[in-house]
Design a protein around this motif. Structure first.
Motif, mmCIF file in Angstrom:
data_model
loop_
_atom_site.group_PDB
_atom_site.id
_atom_site.type_symbol
_atom_site.label_atom_id
_atom_site.label_comp_id
_atom_site.label_asym_id
_atom_site.label_seq_id
_atom_site.Cartn_x
_atom_site.Cartn_y
_atom_site.Cartn_z
ATOM 1 N N CYS A 83 30.097 32.111 47.437
ATOM 2 C CA CYS A 83 29.063 33.122 47.200
ATOM 3 C C CYS A 83 29.602 34.415 46.591
ATOM 4 C CB CYS A 83 28.318 33.413 48.499
ATOM 5 S SG CYS A 83 29.402 34.000 49.824
ATOM 6 N N ASP A 84 30.892 34.713 46.812
ATOM 7 C CA ASP A 84 31.489 35.925 46.241
ATOM 8 C C ASP A 84 32.086 35.681 44.857
ATOM 9 O OD1 ASP A 84 30.901 37.526 48.441
ATOM 10 O OD2 ASP A 84 32.703 36.849 49.491
ATOM 11 N N GLN A 85 32.022 34.455 44.403
ATOM 12 C CA GLN A 85 32.533 34.054 43.089
ATOM 13 C C GLN A 85 34.033 34.279 42.938
ATOM 14 O OE1 GLN A 85 29.599 36.460 40.936
ATOM 15 N NE2 GLN A 85 28.747 34.541 40.151
ATOM 16 N N ASP A 86 34.769 34.150 44.064
ATOM 17 C CA ASP A 86 36.208 34.379 43.968
ATOM 18 C C ASP A 86 37.039 33.312 44.681
ATOM 19 O OD1 ASP A 86 35.690 35.033 46.582
ATOM 20 O OD2 ASP A 86 36.462 37.073 46.457
ATOM 21 N N THR A 87 36.403 32.195 45.020
ATOM 22 C CA THR A 87 37.111 31.064 45.623
ATOM 23 C C THR A 87 36.454 29.783 45.115
ATOM 24 O OG1 THR A 87 37.582 32.342 47.621
ATOM 25 C CG2 THR A 87 37.836 29.959 47.770
ATOM 26 N N ILE A 88 37.287 28.782 44.830
ATOM 27 C CA ILE A 88 36.792 27.513 44.301
ATOM 28 C C ILE A 88 37.047 26.417 45.333
ATOM 29 C CG2 ILE A 88 37.021 25.830 42.422
ATOM 30 C CD1 ILE A 88 38.220 28.151 40.722
ATOM 31 N N LEU A 89 36.090 25.523 45.481
ATOM 32 C CA LEU A 89 36.233 24.325 46.293
ATOM 33 C C LEU A 89 36.130 23.127 45.349
ATOM 34 C CD1 LEU A 89 36.307 22.723 49.003
ATOM 35 C CD2 LEU A 89 33.814 22.864 48.997
ATOM 36 N N ILE A 90 37.184 22.310 45.317
ATOM 37 C CA ILE A 90 37.168 21.121 44.470
ATOM 38 C C ILE A 90 37.319 19.895 45.360
ATOM 39 C CG2 ILE A 90 38.256 19.883 42.558
ATOM 40 C CD1 ILE A 90 39.221 22.521 41.453
#
Length: 195
Positions: free
Chosen positions: A74-81
């Motif tokens: 939601c903060d656009q600063d962590t990615i989940l792949i």
């Protein structure tokens, strides 16, 4: 949604999760170039802070991480792949950098074993021999096990009932494999029905 690569030193943390089991496998970092390469090629590429360059996971070991989905927090600063790992993920030889394999449950592990026995054509395996007999025989076996479970449900022998339930699940997983479906797909239908 766009990733904010400028928020903290142009690198964002990337959580890698097994698509089938949902186990967290590792944590890495990406810059914008690594992210674009990952999206384009469908194989996870990080920015290695120690090597100071792009680094495709598995470029030396062959243990690549095939991308199944990419989500941004939601903060656009962590990615989940979510990925399908080719083999072990951790450089220590562990399945995960956070320890050994931890599946969503034993049924998923069993599903994987069934697939391996069929895919590897394991000759001395009951699973593979049933698979070789064709879809009609596999479907018939599921039917037989279902009837046996119903019969045991009417009696009071808990052990026999549980064993017949286990037999039904086992043969159902073989049939799913033969039909080209996964337990996760069936689980998704149940989740959607529960909305």
């Amino acid at each position: 949604m766009k990733i904010d690569f400028n928020k903290d030193s142009e690198l964002v943390p990337v959580v890698i999760q097994d698509n089938r089991t949902l186990q967290v496998l590792m944590l890495g970092y990406m810059n914008e170039e690594a992210f674009e390469k990952t999206e384009k090629e469908g194989i996870v590429t990080f920015f290695s802070r120690s090597k100071n360059r792009l680094w495709t996971k598995g470029e030396e070991s062959g243990n690549f991480l095939t991308v199944k989905s990419i989500d941004i927090d939601c903060d656009q600063d962590t990615i989940l792949i979510k990925v399908i790992p080719k083999n072990v993920v951790c450089h220590t030889g562990s399945f995960s950098c956070f320890g050994e394999k931890n599946t969503k449950g034993f049924l998923y592990e069993l599903e994987e074993k069934i697939a391996q026995r069929i895919d590897n054509k394991t000759e001395d395996s009951y699973t593979y021999s049933l698979y070789q007999r064709g879809i009609n025989k596999m479907a018939q076996k599921v039917g037989e096990e279902a009837v046996e479970l119903v019969i045991e449900a009417k009696d009071n022998n808990e052990e026999l009932f549980k064993n017949e339930a286990a037999d039904l699940l086992y043969h159902f997983l073989i049939l799913l494999k033969a039909k080209g479906f996964t337990l996760e797909e069936i689980e998704e239908i149940l989740k959607n029905r529960n909305n």
